[in-house]
Enzyme design. Structure first.
Site, PDB file in Angstrom:
ATOM      1  N   GLU A 161      -5.026  -2.445 -12.706  1.00  0.00           N
ATOM      2  CA  GLU A 161      -4.914  -3.558 -13.649  1.00  0.00           C
ATOM      3  C   GLU A 161      -5.430  -3.183 -15.037  1.00  0.00           C
ATOM      4  O   GLU A 161      -6.331  -3.832 -15.591  1.00  0.00           O
ATOM      5  CB  GLU A 161      -5.616  -4.800 -13.090  1.00  0.00           C
ATOM      6  CG  GLU A 161      -4.992  -5.243 -11.779  1.00  0.00           C
ATOM      7  CD  GLU A 161      -5.514  -6.569 -11.247  1.00  0.00           C
ATOM      8  OE1 GLU A 161      -6.534  -7.075 -11.766  1.00  0.00           O
ATOM      9  OE2 GLU A 161      -4.890  -7.107 -10.317  1.00  0.00           O
ATOM     10  N   GLU A 306      -1.270  -5.330  -4.706  1.00  0.00           N
ATOM     11  CA  GLU A 306      -2.184  -6.442  -4.412  1.00  0.00           C
ATOM     12  C   GLU A 306      -1.374  -7.726  -4.425  1.00  0.00           C
ATOM     13  O   GLU A 306      -0.525  -7.923  -5.298  1.00  0.00           O
ATOM     14  CB  GLU A 306      -3.302  -6.578  -5.456  1.00  0.00           C
ATOM     15  CG  GLU A 306      -4.382  -5.547  -5.402  1.00  0.00           C
ATOM     16  CD  GLU A 306      -5.506  -5.856  -6.394  1.00  0.00           C
ATOM     17  OE1 GLU A 306      -5.709  -7.058  -6.725  1.00  0.00           O
ATOM     18  OE2 GLU A 306      -6.169  -4.912  -6.833  1.00  0.00           O
TER      19      GLU A 306
END
Length: 528
Positions: A161, A306
């Site tokens: 991320e 995820e």
């Protein structure tokens, strides 16, 4: 009246291939947690029951793994003993690593500020040369220890991320430079190793926030717009693919995190946290498939590394039956789009926000820290029971056949009264309890012909009173500190779904006509 779920299948039909993309990868918190005995026991359990093939986690290069340190004169010191112990345990459990290359070891981090309770160094490395040497040295160690043929079956994902300021304290351009250095370091070891990115968080409306930095996530409430009318895109993906093409870089796979919310993490952004519609994730999967197909890398695999109903490690909805139904519905609506959709996470042994303050604290895991399975564990176990040929499908059910010719079906009742993905329940269980109480029953009318005369089938049901760990906890009086005996009783109750046997008629027809309670999941399996 709620319309029935009606599905008819012919068992001998050829059908179409059914890839179990939902069990390709599962998530975990950080590498050091994987050295714990309870973590390893639970991984072995979910692999055996749910068929997970890879596991992904943060913190491979974190200081508590001791991979990289420096002497006083700056000379690098490499130590792979902790990593070896972890990776040996993974492979012994029948699971391969989906390697996340990050965060920085402290000795290379450009800044001292960290993220998470355990202090991840989100700052990019000060020296890309030393970072590349670290990556190359690590990968060469794995090749020497496990063999090239084995390591070629792994995946190497660059960072986590990076569009979020806490996770990557740099710009998009700096991430792309980091990706280039990392990908080249991996490929310098062997061109057959698989590397990809950008592992960005959430999808956002159009390209409104697809700029150099993404230190917050969208809050569409500030624009007064209905979430479901917006055109959601994966963050940085176009820029990533264009950069790789322009710089002759590999992109063997692309990755992103399609949480069905308009926010990424509790500490990011301001404003109201909103949940998108129930079809948000399937639409996101179709969109990323479209973007990759039209890109310079149409053959790149797509791994969504995820995913859950929300990205909060303190969301009480994670502990409930609706979360399990959400998993089943989303997975079945996303068939044929991507290569993996990794549930975050398999265990509540998870310390990004520190340890959970009680057994049912809304953690990501499909198993509590104490080893008690939540409804999401049953969802993945039931999905694993499907065959590899899809015979028939409708909104609410599928019928499959396995390699031995046995028939399986999976049905769910996600009530129309809840048009969103499972709403998050942060401060207490009130929202989660209201969600679980939503909806009216619905009939399932399932017919499968062409099976053997008198063939036996097992019918298993997950609902509010069967296989529901938190309901069993409430029945015990909701103990804040369960005894060993209470924990054992909870474990037994959490594993006890409703099971019965039905039989096909003499003419080879299996007919099942039952009422499904709201949020229930039903699995039908032909017995040997």
């Amino acid at each position: 009246m709620v319309p029935a779920i009606s599905l008819h299948a012919h068992a001998p039909d050829a059908g179409e291939p059914l890839e179990h993309y939902w069990s390709a990868v599962v998530g975990a918190g950080r590498a050091n947690e994987g050295l714990r005995a309870d973590w390893q026991r639970q991984l072995a359990e979910v692999q055996a029951a749910c068929g997970f093939r890879y596991v992904r986690f943060h913190g491979l290069f974190h200081d508590d793994m001791f991979v990289y340190t420096e002497r006083e004169d700056g000379t690098p010191v490499y130590n792979f003993q902790y990593v070896d112990a972890l990776f040996d345990a993974l492979l012994d459990a029948g699971v391969r690593p989906f390697v996340e290359l990050g965060f920085s070891p402290r000795a290379l981090a450009r800044e001292t500020e960290t993220v998470f309770w355990w202090g991840a160094h989100g700052a990019p490395p000060t020296d890309l040369g030393r970072w590349s040497e670290l990556v190359g040295r690590t990968v060469r160690h794995w090749v020497a220890r496990y063999g090239l043929d084995e390591v070629r079956r792994w995946y190497f994902e660059v960072w986590n991320e990076p569009n979020l300021r806490g996770f990557f304290r740099g710009t998009r351009s700096e991430y792309l430079e980091l990706y280039a250095a990392t990908a080249r370091a991996v490929k310098d070891v062997d061109a057959g190793l698989r590397v990809g990115g950008p592992a960005t968080s959430n999808f956002v409306p159009d390209t409104r926030f697809d700029g150099e930095t993404e230190d917050f996530t969208v809050h569409t409430a500030t624009f007064g717009v209905d979430l479901d009318t917006l055109d959601w895109k994966p963050v940085w993906l176009d820029a990533f693919l264009s950069y790789c093409a322009a710089n002759d870089l590999p992109a063997d796979f692309v990755s992103a995190h399609p949480y069905p919310t308009d926010w990424a993490l509790d500490e990011h952004g301001q404003g109201q946290k909103l949940t998108r519609g129930v079809d948000a994730t399937p639409r996101d999967l179709a969109e990323i498939r479209r973007l990759v197909d039209a890109s310079p890398f149409p053959d790149a695999e797509i791994h969504l590394t995820e995913w859950s109903s929300s990205s909060s490690p303190r969301d009480h909805a994670h502990d409930t039956v609706p979360a399990a139904t959400f998993v089943v519905r989303t997975v079945l609506h996303g068939l044929g789009t991507v290569d993996s959709l990794a549930y975050w996470t398999f265990t509540d042994v998870f310390e990004e926000g520190g340890a959970g303050d009680e057994m049912f604290h809304g953690g990501f895991g499909m198993i509590t820290l104490q080893g008690v399975p939540k409804p999401t564990f049953h969802a993945y176990r039931m999905l694993a029971g499907l065959g590899d040929r899809l015979l028939a499908r409708t909104d609410g059910a599928v019928v499959t056949r396995d390699a031995r010719g046995r028939v399986q079906a999976l049905a769910y009742h996600y009530p129309a009264e809840e048009p969103r993905s499972v709403p998050a329940s942060f401060d207490d269980r009130a929202v989660a309890e209201r969600t679980a109480a939503t909806g009216t029953p619905r009939r399932l009318e399932l017919r499968v012909d062409g099976v053997a005369s008198g063939a036996s089938f097992q019918v298993e049901v997950l609902d509010e009173t069967h296989g529901n760990a938190i309901a069993a906890w409430h029945a015990l009086g909701a103990p804040t500190e369960p005894t060993r005996a209470e924990t054992a009783a909870l474990d037994r109750a959490a594993r006890a779904t409703a099971v019965r046997t039905v039989t096909a008629a003499d003419d080879g027809v299996l007919a099942l006509d039952v009422e499904l309670a709201p949020w229930s999941v039903l699995a039908l399996t032909q017995l040997a």
